[in-house]
Scaffold this active site. Structure first.
Site, short mmCIF file in Angstrom:
data_model
loop_
_atom_site.label_atom_id
_atom_site.label_comp_id
_atom_site.label_asym_id
_atom_site.label_seq_id
_atom_site.Cartn_x
_atom_site.Cartn_y
_atom_site.Cartn_z
N SER A 2 1.26 -7.61 11.35
CA SER A 2 1.62 -7.72 12.77
C SER A 2 0.88 -8.84 13.49
O SER A 2 0.76 -8.81 14.71
CB SER A 2 1.37 -6.38 13.48
N ASP A 34 -8.96 -10.17 8.91
CA ASP A 34 -8.43 -8.82 8.64
C ASP A 34 -9.42 -7.69 8.93
O ASP A 34 -9.01 -6.63 9.39
CB ASP A 34 -7.99 -8.75 7.17
N ARG A 56 0.84 -1.19 0.00
CA ARG A 56 0.00 0.00 0.00
C ARG A 56 0.87 1.24 0.00
O ARG A 56 1.96 1.25 0.57
CB ARG A 56 -0.91 0.01 1.23
N ARG A 88 3.48 -4.05 17.26
CA ARG A 88 4.87 -4.45 17.46
C ARG A 88 5.58 -3.43 18.32
O ARG A 88 5.74 -2.29 17.89
CB ARG A 88 5.61 -4.48 16.12
N GLY A 120 -4.19 -4.09 -1.62
CA GLY A 120 -4.97 -3.07 -0.93
C GLY A 120 -5.11 -1.76 -1.70
O GLY A 120 -5.94 -0.93 -1.36
P1 GTP Z 1 -2.01 -7.83 7.25
O1 GTP Z 1 -2.56 -8.85 6.34
O2 GTP Z 1 -0.97 -6.96 6.60
O3 GTP Z 1 -3.06 -7.01 7.92
O4 GTP Z 1 -1.13 -8.60 8.38
P2 GTP Z 1 -1.55 -9.43 9.67
O5 GTP Z 1 -1.78 -8.52 10.81
O6 GTP Z 1 -2.61 -10.40 9.35
O7 GTP Z 1 -0.18 -10.20 10.00
P3 GTP Z 1 0.22 -11.74 9.83
O8 GTP Z 1 -0.53 -12.62 10.75
O9 GTP Z 1 0.19 -12.08 8.40
O10 GTP Z 1 1.73 -11.69 10.31
C1 GTP Z 1 2.66 -10.84 9.72
C2 GTP Z 1 4.06 -11.14 10.17
O11 GTP Z 1 4.14 -11.15 11.58
C3 GTP Z 1 4.53 -12.49 9.69
O12 GTP Z 1 5.84 -12.37 9.18
C4 GTP Z 1 4.53 -13.34 10.93
O13 GTP Z 1 5.54 -14.30 10.89
C5 GTP Z 1 4.74 -12.33 12.06
N1 GTP Z 1 4.06 -12.77 13.30
C6 GTP Z 1 2.74 -13.08 13.43
N2 GTP Z 1 2.45 -13.49 14.68
C7 GTP Z 1 3.61 -13.41 15.38
C8 GTP Z 1 3.98 -13.70 16.73
O14 GTP Z 1 3.16 -14.10 17.57
N3 GTP Z 1 5.29 -13.49 17.08
C9 GTP Z 1 6.20 -13.04 16.18
N4 GTP Z 1 7.45 -12.87 16.60
N5 GTP Z 1 5.90 -12.78 14.88
C10 GTP Z 1 4.63 -12.95 14.49
C1 SPV Z 2 -2.83 -4.64 5.21
O1 SPV Z 2 -1.87 -4.01 4.73
O2 SPV Z 2 -3.33 -4.36 6.32
C2 SPV Z 2 -3.40 -5.78 4.47
C3 SPV Z 2 -3.02 -5.96 3.09
O3 SPV Z 2 -4.22 -6.51 5.00
S1 SPV Z 2 -3.86 -4.87 2.04
O4 SPV Z 2 -5.08 -5.50 1.59
O5 SPV Z 2 -2.97 -4.62 0.94
O6 SPV Z 2 -4.20 -3.66 2.74
MN MN Z 3 -4.66 -5.98 7.12
#
Ligand code: GTP
Ligand code: SPV
Ligand code: MN
Length: 592
Positions: free
Chosen positions: A258, A283, A76, A406, A206
């Site tokens: 995250s 999401d 994005r 984070r 996105g």
């Molecule tokens: P969006 O789709 O962008 O909204 O991301 P999201 O919030 O769904 O994040 P996602 O679960 O895909 O995790 C993103 C990154 O965070 C990945 O590289 C994971 O490996 C890392 N991650 C997720 N959960 C944890 C955790 O509990 N601990 C750590 N250290 N890393 C994590």
């Molecule tokens: C985010 O960035 O929070 C996502 C991926 O879930 S996107 O749909 O590109 O916004």
């Molecule tokens: Mn997201």
């Protein structure tokens, strides 16, 4: 393709808009998507013939494809994402704003003749379950078959949406063109008063799949404000406890990349086998106050657009099987020997790969093979651990809501708000490190209230006020918690193992909901008595756990002062209730 009868059943204003767009963009062909399997096969063939689609090994990855976006179009772009209204105050200090008329002029200029030589696809889509008062409809026009194929997975599109459009009073209009992908003219414009979206010169998720953040958050948040509900960047998780014969629904906001998807798909550790975790959404959640004063949520989406990088047997074992069919992989690496996708965290790499740009990659070259924001697009329906209630038109009742982000220091592993109102403060004061999901520098701590900084379609000061207004109507609110899986030690390693082990923290929250355990009161809220955290089978020293809950008074005063600077930006739009909650916490930290 939709037939004339279907098209005629759509509102006249909608059809006229489609023809207006056609006149301005001048496509060679017009195609109304019906969402059928034949249509899907045709589009797959088309993209394959154009050389843009790499069909993956059919035996291992049935009906799966790999797509590479342009190198500078992989996330994005927040500085190109505009809220276009009459005056800047409506957008507020955290959004990029452009005057509505000016933005219209600019965008129609860029769209002029942009689809020459291309096909214009028209995608009717439904957000949310069928036959639900809470669902919304829209129509996206795009010249990208890749966008169509993503929308097909992420929304309920085609015929089913046409039926729903007929039942709704309003629909969102979304216009997208890949254009020439120039960054200079890349814009994602939101016109909330017009229920209109216009996006050009990008093809990344996105920015281009307009049902997602642009509709389901930025436009929907404005509708939510006006209609008394909440459109949030939250996952939705169902936890069943077979012993207590109870179900708990947990919604949670964590910033992009995250951990929402990972938490929504959590697999409890083996000694928690009385629990079962199932995904409602990963999401976006739309939250409503139910008839009994309870807070309910639906997932408006129909699939997952998850981060591939880092997804593997140790982080998210539940999703892996789902990725073996009907899935689109974007910007991952490719194993050319057997045509399978690869990314860091999935398995040991083979000696030779093509990286996400299509360039030869060898083990040990020190470079990443998949992009950090590489993604999979996969249907919810085929996910083994989905909750049935994702299709429930009435949604699910929340018992727990969490916020987080984070943070390498200060913020404890978990703490609980004393009241729902204080919970709103916890959400509003979230500060978190940036990630690869947005094209800017990563690892910088910034305020990201409710993980909505990039997604709130109006003035965030008013957004905070709206949260308090909704809270007034909720009679039995969920318990609110803040979590931080990302604390680091002196060496820069994560202290908490995260992923599946996060279930230990969810279990404590459930015990709090059921009033099974007491907690320790701090000025910021309640933290667990360590004995109440089930850490059986976890190889982590007690001092490390204590470190995760150490209350650093000076650190917190500094944190709250930073929060205050951020809140002050909203001037008169910041609600007095938020200041009240803030001052109460500040004073109590000072006196601690
Ligand atoms: P969006 O789709 O962008 O909204 O991301 P999201 O919030 O769904 O994040 P996602 O679960 O895909 O995790 C993103 C990154 O965070 C990945 O590289 C994971 O490996 C890392 N991650 C997720 N959960 C944890 C955790 O509990 N601990 C750590 N250290 N890393 C994590
Ligand atoms: C985010 O960035 O929070 C996502 C991926 O879930 S996107 O749909 O590109 O916004
Ligand atoms: Mn997201």
């Amino acid at each position: 393709m939709l037939d004339e009868k279907d098209i005629k059943s759509l509102p006249g204003s909608l059809v006229s808009w489609v023809y207006e767009v056609k006149e301005r963009t001048k496509p060679d062909k017009v195609y109304w998507c019906d969402g059928s399997d034949e249509e899907n096969a045709e589009l797959n063939n088309l993209l394959t013939n154009e050389g843009k689609w790499i069909k993956l090994n059919e035996k291992e990855y049935e009906n799966c494809y790999l797509y590479r976006t342009q190198r500078d179009d992989v996330a994005r772009v927040e500085d190109r994402t505009l809220i276009c209204t009459e005056n800047a105050e409506e957008a507020g200090p955290t959004n990029r704003w452009m005057k509505k008329e000016k933005a219209f002029k600019m965008m129609w200029g860029l769209f002029d003749g942009v689809m020459r030589g291309k096909t214009m696809y028209i995608i009717p889509y439904l957000m949310g379950p069928e036959n639900s008062d809470f669902s919304q409809v829209g129509i996206e026009i795009t010249d990208s078959a890749y966008v169509v194929l993503n929308m097909r997975i992420l929304t309920r599109m085609g015929q089913v949406a046409v039926k729903e459009i007929g039942k709704k009073k309003k629909y969102v209009r979304a216009l997208h063109s890949t254009g020439d992908l120039s960054i200079k003219n890349r814009y994602i414009c939101h016109f909330p008063d017009e229920l209109l979206l216009m996006s050009i010169n990008t093809e990344y998720g996105g920015n281009a799949i307009l049902s997602k953040k642009p509709h389901a958050l930025r436009i929907a948040s404005v509708a939510a404000r006006d209609e008394g509900w909440l459109a949030e960047h939250m996952f939705l998780l169902e936890v069943s406890d077979k012993k207590r014969k109870n179900k708990y629904y947990i919604s949670g906001a964590l910033p992009s990349a995250s951990g929402k998807t990972n938490l929504a798909m959590i697999k409890p550790p083996s000694n928690f086998n009385e629990f079962e975790a199932r995904t409602v959404g990963d999401d976006i959640s739309w939250l409503f106050v139910g008839k009994g004063g309870e807070l309910r949520g639906i997932n408006p989406e129909n699939g997952f657009f998850g981060v591939a990088y880092g997804t593997g047997p140790s982080s998210n074992p539940n999703i892996l099987e789902s990725l073996k069919k009907n899935t689109i992989f974007t910007n991952v690496a490719l194993n050319p020997k057997n045509n399978t996708p690869w990314w860091e965290g999935l398995s040991e790499p083979t000696e030779l790969l093509y990286d996400w740009t299509g360039t030869e990659w060898h083990t040990g070259n020190g470079k990443e093979a998949a992009h950090k924001n590489s993604r999979f697009t996969t249907p919810l329906k085929q996910y083994k651990f989905k909750s049935k209630s994702y299709e429930d038109p009435n949604g699910v009742e929340l018992s727990i809501m969490l916020f987080g982000g984070r943070r390498s220091s200060l913020i404890p592993l978990v703490y609980e708000a004393k009241t729902f109102e204080q919970g709103i403060l916890l959400g509003a004061m979230t500060r978190a490190e940036t990630t690869a999901a947005q094209s800017a520098s990563t690892g910088i701590v910034r305020s990201d209230p409710m993980s909505m900084l990039a997604f709130c379609g109006y003035n965030m000061g008013d957004y905070f006020k709206h949260w308090f207004d909704v809270a007034d109507k909720v009679k039995n609110p969920p318990k609110v918690f803040n979590v931080n899986w990302f604390r680091k030690d002196e060496k820069g390693n994560y202290i908490w193992p995260g992923f599946g082990e996060n279930f230990r923290v969810l279990k404590w929250m459930i015990d709090r909901v059921d009033k099974k355990v007491n907690a320790i009161e701090l000025p910021i809220g309640f933290i667990p008595n360590i004995k109440d955290l089930d850490l059986k089978g976890l190889n982590i020293r007690k001092e490390k756990i204590e470190e995760l809950f150490y209350f650093d008074k000076q650190g917190w005063l500094k944190e709250l002062n930073e929060v205050k600077v951020f809140f002050k930006k909203f001037e008169k739009n910041l609600p007095s209730k938020l200041w009240y909650e803030f001052d109460k916490m500040y004073k109590s930290v000072q006196e601690y």
